[in-house]
Motif scaffolding. Sequence first.
Motif, mmCIF file in Angstrom:
data_model
loop_
_atom_site.group_PDB
_atom_site.id
_atom_site.type_symbol
_atom_site.label_atom_id
_atom_site.label_comp_id
_atom_site.label_asym_id
_atom_site.label_seq_id
_atom_site.Cartn_x
_atom_site.Cartn_y
_atom_site.Cartn_z
ATOM 1 N N THR A 43 2.532 -2.221 5.732
ATOM 2 C CA THR A 43 1.160 -2.448 5.283
ATOM 3 C C THR A 43 0.282 -2.248 6.509
ATOM 4 N N ALA A 44 -0.770 -1.441 6.383
ATOM 5 C CA ALA A 44 -1.575 -1.060 7.546
ATOM 6 C C ALA A 44 -3.057 -1.171 7.251
ATOM 7 N N ILE A 45 -3.806 -1.413 8.312
ATOM 8 C CA ILE A 45 -5.261 -1.326 8.246
ATOM 9 C C ILE A 45 -5.706 -0.418 9.387
ATOM 10 N N SER A 76 -6.949 0.632 4.108
ATOM 11 C CA SER A 76 -5.664 -0.072 4.158
ATOM 12 C C SER A 76 -4.686 0.667 3.263
ATOM 13 N N GLN A 77 -3.475 0.868 3.796
ATOM 14 C CA GLN A 77 -2.462 1.633 3.069
ATOM 15 C C GLN A 77 -1.121 0.925 3.150
ATOM 16 N N ARG A 78 -0.241 1.274 2.235
ATOM 17 C CA ARG A 78 1.119 0.738 2.287
ATOM 18 C C ARG A 78 2.118 1.831 1.974
ATOM 19 N N PHE A 105 10.179 -9.262 15.793
ATOM 20 C CA PHE A 105 10.401 -10.706 15.824
ATOM 21 C C PHE A 105 11.819 -11.050 15.375
ATOM 22 N N LEU A 141 5.141 -6.208 14.183
ATOM 23 C CA LEU A 141 3.693 -6.021 14.272
ATOM 24 C C LEU A 141 3.425 -4.910 15.284
ATOM 25 N N VAL A 161 1.892 -3.990 9.865
ATOM 26 C CA VAL A 161 3.087 -4.832 9.748
ATOM 27 C C VAL A 161 4.153 -3.994 9.058
ATOM 28 N N LEU A 208 8.393 -3.744 7.841
ATOM 29 C CA LEU A 208 9.563 -4.533 7.435
ATOM 30 C C LEU A 208 10.798 -3.643 7.450
ATOM 31 N N LEU A 236 -10.473 -10.103 9.380
ATOM 32 C CA LEU A 236 -10.397 -8.752 8.830
ATOM 33 C C LEU A 236 -8.968 -8.583 8.343
ATOM 34 N N TYR A 237 -8.810 -8.112 7.110
ATOM 35 C CA TYR A 237 -7.452 -7.955 6.616
ATOM 36 C C TYR A 237 -7.302 -6.669 5.818
ATOM 37 N N GLY A 238 -6.069 -6.192 5.743
ATOM 38 C CA GLY A 238 -5.719 -5.080 4.875
ATOM 39 C C GLY A 238 -4.585 -5.501 3.967
ATOM 40 N N SER A 239 -4.738 -5.225 2.685
ATOM 41 C CA SER A 239 -3.728 -5.642 1.706
ATOM 42 C C SER A 239 -2.770 -4.521 1.336
ATOM 43 N N GLY A 240 -3.006 -3.343 1.903
ATOM 44 C CA GLY A 240 -2.236 -2.175 1.501
ATOM 45 C C GLY A 240 -3.028 -1.275 0.576
ATOM 46 N N GLY A 246 3.437 -13.592 13.598
ATOM 47 C CA GLY A 246 2.141 -13.477 14.240
ATOM 48 C C GLY A 246 2.181 -13.788 15.719
ATOM 49 N N PHE A 292 -3.153 -12.128 15.396
ATOM 50 C CA PHE A 292 -2.701 -10.881 14.774
ATOM 51 C C PHE A 292 -1.445 -11.246 14.007
ATOM 52 N N SER A 293 -1.458 -11.055 12.689
ATOM 53 C CA SER A 293 -0.330 -11.513 11.895
ATOM 54 C C SER A 293 -0.117 -10.607 10.691
ATOM 55 N N GLY A 294 1.022 -10.758 10.056
ATOM 56 C CA GLY A 294 1.280 -9.971 8.866
ATOM 57 C C GLY A 294 2.574 -10.325 8.187
ATOM 58 N N LYS A 295 2.648 -9.863 6.960
ATOM 59 C CA LYS A 295 3.875 -9.976 6.165
ATOM 60 C C LYS A 295 3.970 -8.729 5.293
ATOM 61 N N ASP A 296 5.147 -8.131 5.231
ATOM 62 C CA ASP A 296 5.364 -7.014 4.326
ATOM 63 C C ASP A 296 6.583 -7.344 3.482
ATOM 64 N N GLY A 307 1.761 -7.625 0.449
ATOM 65 C CA GLY A 307 1.759 -7.500 1.900
ATOM 66 C C GLY A 307 0.350 -7.665 2.429
ATOM 67 N N GLU A 308 0.266 -7.999 3.690
ATOM 68 C CA GLU A 308 -1.060 -8.160 4.290
ATOM 69 C C GLU A 308 -0.940 -8.130 5.800
ATOM 70 N N VAL A 309 -1.912 -7.496 6.439
ATOM 71 C CA VAL A 309 -2.017 -7.528 7.890
ATOM 72 C C VAL A 309 -3.389 -8.093 8.225
ATOM 73 N N LEU A 349 -6.324 -9.664 11.232
ATOM 74 C CA LEU A 349 -6.896 -9.895 12.556
ATOM 75 C C LEU A 349 -7.917 -11.003 12.392
#
Lengths: 166, 176
Positions: free
Chosen positions: A62-64, A73-75, A103, A114, A131, A133, B75-79, B107, B126-130, B136-138, B140
Amino acid sequence: MAATYEKIATTTLGSAASSINFTSISSAYTDLRIVWVFQAVSAGSNAGLRFNSDTGNNYSYTAITGTGSTTVSQRGTSNNQCYFMANSTAATSQLQIFQTDVFSYAGSTYKTLLTTYSGDLNGSGEVSSIVNLWRSTSAVTSVTLLFDAGNMTAGTTATLYGILKA
Amino acid sequence: MLNTLLGSLSSGVAASTSSYESIASATGTGSSGTISFTSIPQTYKHLQLRWHCLASSAYIVLKVNGSLPNYLHYLYGSGSAVGANGAANLGFLMVNETTSTTYPFVGITDIIDYSSTTKNKTIRNFSGKDSNSTAGEVNLESYLINSTTEITSIDIIAQTANWDTTTTVALYGIKG
């Protein structure tokens, strides 16, 4: 005894190549950090990595991205590598930088990364936060940084660091 | 510090000469949703948290000196979408997504000039989960602690859940 933050290995390409490998990575640390400074020989390559030579469709992201004029934002799901450039491909005109944190790379969970991408091309370019995976519970023992088409230039550098918790 | 002492006493352990030192770390217990660092030494310039968190669905909240940050801008991106906003008295470390027991939420959080007694405190995250899906989300994020009191404690809280035993949170000190 491992230090809190130390360099594990570094590679500088003596000639153009499509990949850089770090192998036999010790499990002595908590996290890994990869700093990759590169330039493309020719346009059109996406850049990313694979762990443990896994070419299965076990990667996603998942990117911004900010392009200088817009945000997006794309995935990507079920990819066969980690992709670090959701919105563009590696450029020939300027150096670009990835910094990636992996991590709990030796742990028993799936692996989450990340990454920041910095690529200003003097009139174009972008900045991204990503991010990634890797759906594997195996410990990471090798990392392959790769272009999916074409080569990185000679002088491209990649450094692998280990970060250790108390 | 321990490395420095051991390095002085034993030829088998390298003395720490780093400007980046590990202060403490914690792992989830499976029976608590709070990880706390207390009595943080005031001997560094900045702090950094590195966290790898798993829990059943819960929002994650940061507290400093026992309180939520005074302001949060993110600021976030959801994909598929980009969003930005701000709010008072909010400490979310990821604004729209919740934790999972399968997909780690990770993060890096920098706490700038944490020991100052004359400045308000700024924190960046700076954090995220996919999860190989739409979930998913990234992120700032920037937080303001509108206080000149030095930071002596930090809590990472899973609201309405317990931290899995695979959760790790590590606190580092950066010398100035």
